[in-house]
Design an enzyme around this catalytic site. Structure first.
Site, mmCIF file in Angstrom:
data_model
loop_
_atom_site.group_PDB
_atom_site.id
_atom_site.type_symbol
_atom_site.label_atom_id
_atom_site.label_comp_id
_atom_site.label_asym_id
_atom_site.label_seq_id
_atom_site.Cartn_x
_atom_site.Cartn_y
_atom_site.Cartn_z
ATOM 1 N N SER A 9 0.843 -1.188 0.000
ATOM 2 C CA SER A 9 0.000 0.000 0.000
ATOM 3 C C SER A 9 0.878 1.237 0.000
ATOM 4 C CB SER A 9 -0.899 0.012 1.235
ATOM 5 O OG SER A 9 -1.374 1.329 1.441
ATOM 6 N N HIS A 34 -1.153 -1.212 -4.397
ATOM 7 C CA HIS A 34 -2.422 -0.907 -3.739
ATOM 8 C C HIS A 34 -2.479 0.603 -3.483
ATOM 9 C CE1 HIS A 34 -5.964 -1.955 -1.303
ATOM 10 N NE2 HIS A 34 -5.547 -1.053 -0.425
ATOM 11 N N ASP A 36 -4.629 3.675 -2.030
ATOM 12 C CA ASP A 36 -5.710 3.986 -1.081
ATOM 13 C C ASP A 36 -6.248 5.395 -1.284
ATOM 14 O OD1 ASP A 36 -6.013 1.639 0.623
ATOM 15 O OD2 ASP A 36 -3.932 2.014 1.212
ATOM 16 N N MET A 38 -8.854 8.140 0.018
ATOM 17 C CA MET A 38 -9.683 8.511 1.182
ATOM 18 C C MET A 38 -10.187 9.929 0.991
ATOM 19 S SD MET A 38 -7.381 7.013 4.264
ATOM 20 C CE MET A 38 -6.623 5.379 4.173
ATOM 21 N N HIS A 67 -8.310 1.277 -4.173
ATOM 22 C CA HIS A 67 -9.228 1.006 -3.059
ATOM 23 C C HIS A 67 -9.919 2.318 -2.707
ATOM 24 C CE1 HIS A 67 -9.521 -0.137 1.526
ATOM 25 N NE2 HIS A 67 -10.693 0.044 0.964
ATOM 26 N N MET A 69 -12.118 4.502 -0.668
ATOM 27 C CA MET A 69 -12.797 4.718 0.623
ATOM 28 C C MET A 69 -13.468 6.078 0.522
ATOM 29 S SD MET A 69 -9.686 3.218 2.901
ATOM 30 C CE MET A 69 -8.538 3.392 1.544
ATOM 31 N N MET A 138 -11.398 -6.146 5.064
ATOM 32 C CA MET A 138 -10.604 -5.239 5.891
ATOM 33 C C MET A 138 -10.346 -5.900 7.242
ATOM 34 S SD MET A 138 -10.105 -2.589 4.004
ATOM 35 C CE MET A 138 -9.202 -1.641 5.227
ATOM 36 N N ASP A 180 -6.656 -6.603 3.870
ATOM 37 C CA ASP A 180 -6.020 -5.284 3.978
ATOM 38 C C ASP A 180 -6.083 -4.793 5.419
ATOM 39 O OD1 ASP A 180 -5.109 -2.693 3.593
ATOM 40 O OD2 ASP A 180 -6.783 -2.070 2.302
HETATM 41 C C1 DX5 Z 1 -6.395 1.341 5.530
HETATM 42 C C2 DX5 Z 1 -5.896 1.154 4.111
HETATM 43 C C3 DX5 Z 1 -4.813 0.137 4.043
HETATM 44 C C4 DX5 Z 1 -3.589 0.525 4.807
HETATM 45 C C5 DX5 Z 1 -2.774 -0.687 5.135
HETATM 46 O O1 DX5 Z 1 -7.489 2.167 5.533
HETATM 47 O O2 DX5 Z 1 -6.947 0.713 3.284
HETATM 48 O O3 DX5 Z 1 -4.509 -0.204 2.704
HETATM 49 O O4 DX5 Z 1 -2.792 1.451 4.155
HETATM 50 O O5 DX5 Z 1 -1.709 -0.298 5.922
HETATM 51 P P1 DX5 Z 1 -1.059 -1.274 6.966
HETATM 52 O O6 DX5 Z 1 -0.538 -2.444 6.206
HETATM 53 O O7 DX5 Z 1 0.023 -0.434 7.568
HETATM 54 O O8 DX5 Z 1 -2.120 -1.664 7.963
HETATM 55 ZN ZN ZN Z 2 -6.447 -0.242 1.295
#
Ligand code: DX5
Ligand code: ZN
Length: 226
Positions: A9, A34, A36, A38, A67, A69, A138, A180
């Site tokens: 990620s 990956h 992320d 947000m 991903h 969110m 998750m 994840d």
């Molecule tokens: C959390 C993200 C993950 C996160 C994982 O909201 O979706 O992808 O970055 O990070 P680690 O591996 O540090 O938990």
């Molecule tokens: Zn993620």
């Protein structure tokens, strides 16, 4: 042995040199990037959008696993598809019309998946398995890297594995099962034994100076899983 895929990620990468971070982690043996996203609305944090996805795209041929969110979801789907995403996953709570959003992702030429928070039931899969390429479980509440793995996520991984196996035995096709949150060298084998085939790891990889050593250690753990 199942095919196992490691998906670092970027959330824990150095954002001042993302292109290099992408190249380095793939050169170190990772399979997928990956990414992320947000929105400070669906989750209490704000990260990156399609512009950054487009900027990293030329740095690798590895699949980019976006991903989302975010809430709402639909307007971002074509933008990420255009920015070079290969896989787009979203949380069912973020979309008013889950079937429509999955269809939109496929129409845009990407693989589609649903993401399940620790308290989100797998029943959202009931009527949409035909549109699913990935199920993402998750093992933390979404929003931040570096959180601890929630152990009861393993039960959910097992339940998702069963659903996927039953569906693909009947209808064929391939559905990846990704986990994840809080995945590290010391728990990746347990996650794989529960049925996952794709492993997101942010802080476990980018938090160490030697990406290759961490990824090799993860693969050594995975090799122990039948
Ligand atoms: C959390 C993200 C993950 C996160 C994982 O909201 O979706 O992808 O970055 O990070 P680690 O591996 O540090 O938990
Ligand atoms: Zn993620």
């Amino acid at each position: 042995m199942r095919d196992f895929r490691i998906a670092p990620s970027l959330l824990s990468a150095d954002f001042a040199c993302l292109g290099q971070e992408v190249r380095d982690v793939i050169a170190a043996g990772a399979d997928i990037i990956h990414f992320d996203v947000m929105d400070n609305h669906y989750v209490p944090n704000l990260t990156v959008g399609p512009l950054v996805c487009e900027a990293i795209r030329p740095h690798t041929q590895a699949p980019i696993d976006v991903h989302l969110m975010v809430k709402p979801v639909d307007s971002l789907v074509p933008m990420f598809a255009k920015a070079g995403a290969d896989i787009i996953t979203f949380h069912p709570e973020g979309s008013e019309h889950i079937d429509r959003t999955l269809g939109l992702i496929k129409e845009c030429g990407c693989k589609a998946g649903l993401v399940f928070n620790p308290a989100t039931p797998l029943s959202y899969l009931d009527h949409v398995m035909d549109k699913i390429d990935m199920v993402l479980i998750m093992s933390v509440n979404p929003g931040f890297g570096g959180q601890s793995f929630i152990p009861h996520a393993l039960e959910k991984v097992r339940a998702a594995r069963q659903r996927i196996d039953e569906y693909t035995a009947k209808h064929g096709g391939e559905i990846w099962l990704e986990v994840d949150g809080g995945v590290k060298v010391d728990n990746i084998a347990a996650v794989a034994a529960a049925g996952a085939d794709t492993f997101v790891a942010g802080s476990a990889i980018y938090g160490q100076p030697d990406y290759q050593a961490v990824i090799a250690a993860m693969r050594a753990e995975l090799a122990k899983v039948a």
